[in-house]
Design an enzyme around this catalytic site. Structure first.
Site, PDB file in Angstrom:
ATOM      1  N   HIS A   1      28.065 -54.373 -11.634  1.00 17.47           N
ATOM      2  CA  HIS A   1      26.869 -54.084 -12.755  1.00 17.47           C
ATOM      3  C   HIS A   1      25.945 -55.197 -13.105  1.00 17.47           C
ATOM      4  O   HIS A   1      24.977 -54.926 -13.485  1.00 17.47           O
ATOM      5  CB  HIS A   1      27.795 -53.442 -14.094  1.00 17.47           C
ATOM      6  CG  HIS A   1      28.772 -52.159 -13.623  1.00 17.47           C
ATOM      7  ND1 HIS A   1      28.274 -51.132 -13.013  1.00 17.47           N
ATOM      8  CD2 HIS A   1      30.007 -52.012 -13.931  1.00 17.47           C
ATOM      9  CE1 HIS A   1      29.036 -50.202 -12.919  1.00 17.47           C
ATOM     10  NE2 HIS A   1      30.405 -50.618 -13.124  1.00 17.47           N
TER      11      HIS A   1
ATOM     12  N   LEU B   1       3.790 -49.359 -17.860  1.00 18.10           N
ATOM     13  CA  LEU B   1       4.900 -48.531 -17.429  1.00 18.10           C
ATOM     14  C   LEU B   1       5.609 -48.272 -18.592  1.00 18.10           C
ATOM     15  O   LEU B   1       6.168 -48.906 -19.377  1.00 18.10           O
ATOM     16  CB  LEU B   1       5.646 -49.403 -16.355  1.00 18.10           C
ATOM     17  CG  LEU B   1       6.651 -48.817 -15.811  1.00 18.10           C
ATOM     18  CD1 LEU B   1       6.484 -47.409 -14.898  1.00 18.10           C
ATOM     19  CD2 LEU B   1       7.532 -49.619 -14.762  1.00 18.10           C
TER      20      LEU B   1
ATOM     21  N   ASP C   1      23.301 -45.884  -7.906  1.00 18.38           N
ATOM     22  CA  ASP C   1      24.857 -45.879  -7.582  1.00 18.38           C
ATOM     23  C   ASP C   1      25.080 -46.981  -6.604  1.00 18.38           C
ATOM     24  O   ASP C   1      24.264 -47.556  -5.990  1.00 18.38           O
ATOM     25  CB  ASP C   1      25.097 -44.683  -6.728  1.00 18.38           C
ATOM     26  CG  ASP C   1      26.282 -44.092  -6.577  1.00 18.38           C
ATOM     27  OD1 ASP C   1      27.424 -44.594  -7.517  1.00 18.38           O
ATOM     28  OD2 ASP C   1      26.650 -43.341  -5.811  1.00 18.38           O
TER      29      ASP C   1
ATOM     30  N   THR D   1      27.194 -38.992 -19.491  1.00 21.62           N
ATOM     31  CA  THR D   1      28.538 -38.529 -20.433  1.00 21.62           C
ATOM     32  C   THR D   1      29.677 -38.716 -19.738  1.00 21.62           C
ATOM     33  O   THR D   1      30.633 -39.117 -20.272  1.00 21.62           O
ATOM     34  CB  THR D   1      28.229 -37.176 -20.877  1.00 21.62           C
ATOM     35  OG1 THR D   1      27.997 -36.137 -19.747  1.00 21.62           O
ATOM     36  CG2 THR D   1      27.061 -37.160 -21.650  1.00 21.62           C
TER      37      THR D   1
END
Length: 251
Positions: free
Chosen positions: A39, A133, A22, A68
Site C-alpha cells: 500500500h 485535473l 489492485d 465498503t
C-alpha cells in the site's frame, strides 16, 4: 518526449479515466513483506498516474481507494490504510495545489475515522478552486449503495409530490449519484490481473472501455496509462449504433 506520447492524438484524449488500483498486497507478498508495504508503494503509483493524466490532458481521474467491503479486512490492515491515507493527503496537498489539481471524494465519507475525515475535508476545501485535473477518491465506496441512495432520494421526491414516476429518466437518476457533475468514465483500468469491476461505478461504467492489466498497482508507470490511452484511441465506441453510423457521423 516519451515515444508513446508522440503517438497519442492530443485531440482525442479521454475526458475521464477510472482506475481500480489492485495488487498492492500480492506485490508485497512477492517481496516477502507485509501487505502495508504494498500500500505504501501504491501511493507512489498514485503520484505517477496523477502526473501522467495531467500531462496528457485528462480532465477527471477517479481512483478506487477504499471500498465498503474493505472494512472487512483485518483491523491492523484497515488501521494502516487509514493512517496511510491521512499522511498521503497531508503530504501531497502542497503538490496538488501547486499543479492546480482539484481533489474530490465520493462514498460514505462519514464512516471514515475522524482524523481521516477531517484531513480529507481540509484537502477538498483547499483545492476546491483549482482548475486543472480533478482527482476523485472513491472512499468507503459501494456502487450498489450509491444506486440505493439515488433510489431513496427519487422515492422521497415522488412521495412528496415533487416528481411524477413517469418523469423519471436516466438523467434524473444520474442527478442523484454522489457527484452528478462528474462525467461518466471513458476508460476503466484495473491492475492486478483480475477481470471484474468489484462494485465500482456500476451506473457510470455502462459505456466505458475496459482495460485489465496483469501488472500489480505498485508497478504502474506513466507509460502504462499512456499506452492504455493510445489503445483506447484505436477502439470504435458505438454506443449501441453500428460502425457505419458512427463513420457517417464523423464524415
Amino acid at each position: 518526449m516519451n515515444e508513446i506520447l508522440n503517438k497519442i492524438d492530443k485531440n482525442h484524449v479521454p475526458e475521464h479515466v477510472a482506475i481500480i488500483m489492485d495488487g498492492n498486497g500480492r506485490w508485497a507478498k512477492r517481496q516477502s513483506r507485509e501487505r502495508v508495504f504494498g500500500h505504501q508503494h501504491g501511493v507512489e503509483s498514485v503520484r505517477r498516474v496523477i502526473e501522467a493524466a495531467a500531462e496528457i490532458g485528462v480532465k477527471y481521474l477517479t481512483l478506487y481507494t477504499f471500498s465498503t467491503e474493505n472494512w472487512n479486512r483485518p483491523k491492523e490492515e484497515v488501521d494502516a490504510l487509514m493512517s496511510l491515507l491521512v499522511s498521503a493527503v497531508h503530504n501531497e496537498l502542497e503538490s496538488l495545489k501547486k499543479n492546480q489539481v482539484r481533489l474530490k471524494a465520493i462514498g460514505d465519507l462519514k464512516s471514515l475515522p475522524t482524523e481521516c475525515y477531517n484531513e480529507l475535508q481540509r484537502a477538498l476545501q483547499d483545492t476546491a478552486e483549482d482548475k486543472g485535473l480533478t482527482v476523485v477518491l472513491a472512499l468507503s465506496y459501494s456502487g450498489r449503495t450509491e444506486l440505493t441512495h439515488a433510489a431513496q432520494q427519487l422515492a422521497k421526491e415522488v412521495r412528496n409530490g415533487q416528481l411524477n414516476v413517469e418523469d423519471i429518466t436516466t438523467d434524473t437518476v444520474s442527478k442523484y449519484l454522489y457527484d452528478s457533475e462528474i462525467p461518466d468514465p471513458d476508460i476503466l483500468i484495473r491492475t492486478g490481473g483480475e477481470y471484474r469491476i468489484s462494485n465500482f461505478l456500476l451506473w457510470q461504467l455502462a459505456y466505458a472501455e475496459f482495460f485489465f492489466l496483469p501488472i500489480m498497482w505498485p508497478e504502474f508507470q506513466k507509460e502504462d496509462l499512456w499506452q492504455v490511452i493510445l489503445d483506447f484511441q484505436s477502439r470504435e465506441r458505438r454506443f449501441g449504433k453500428t460502425g457505419e453510423q458512427i463513420q457517417a457521423m464523423t464524415e
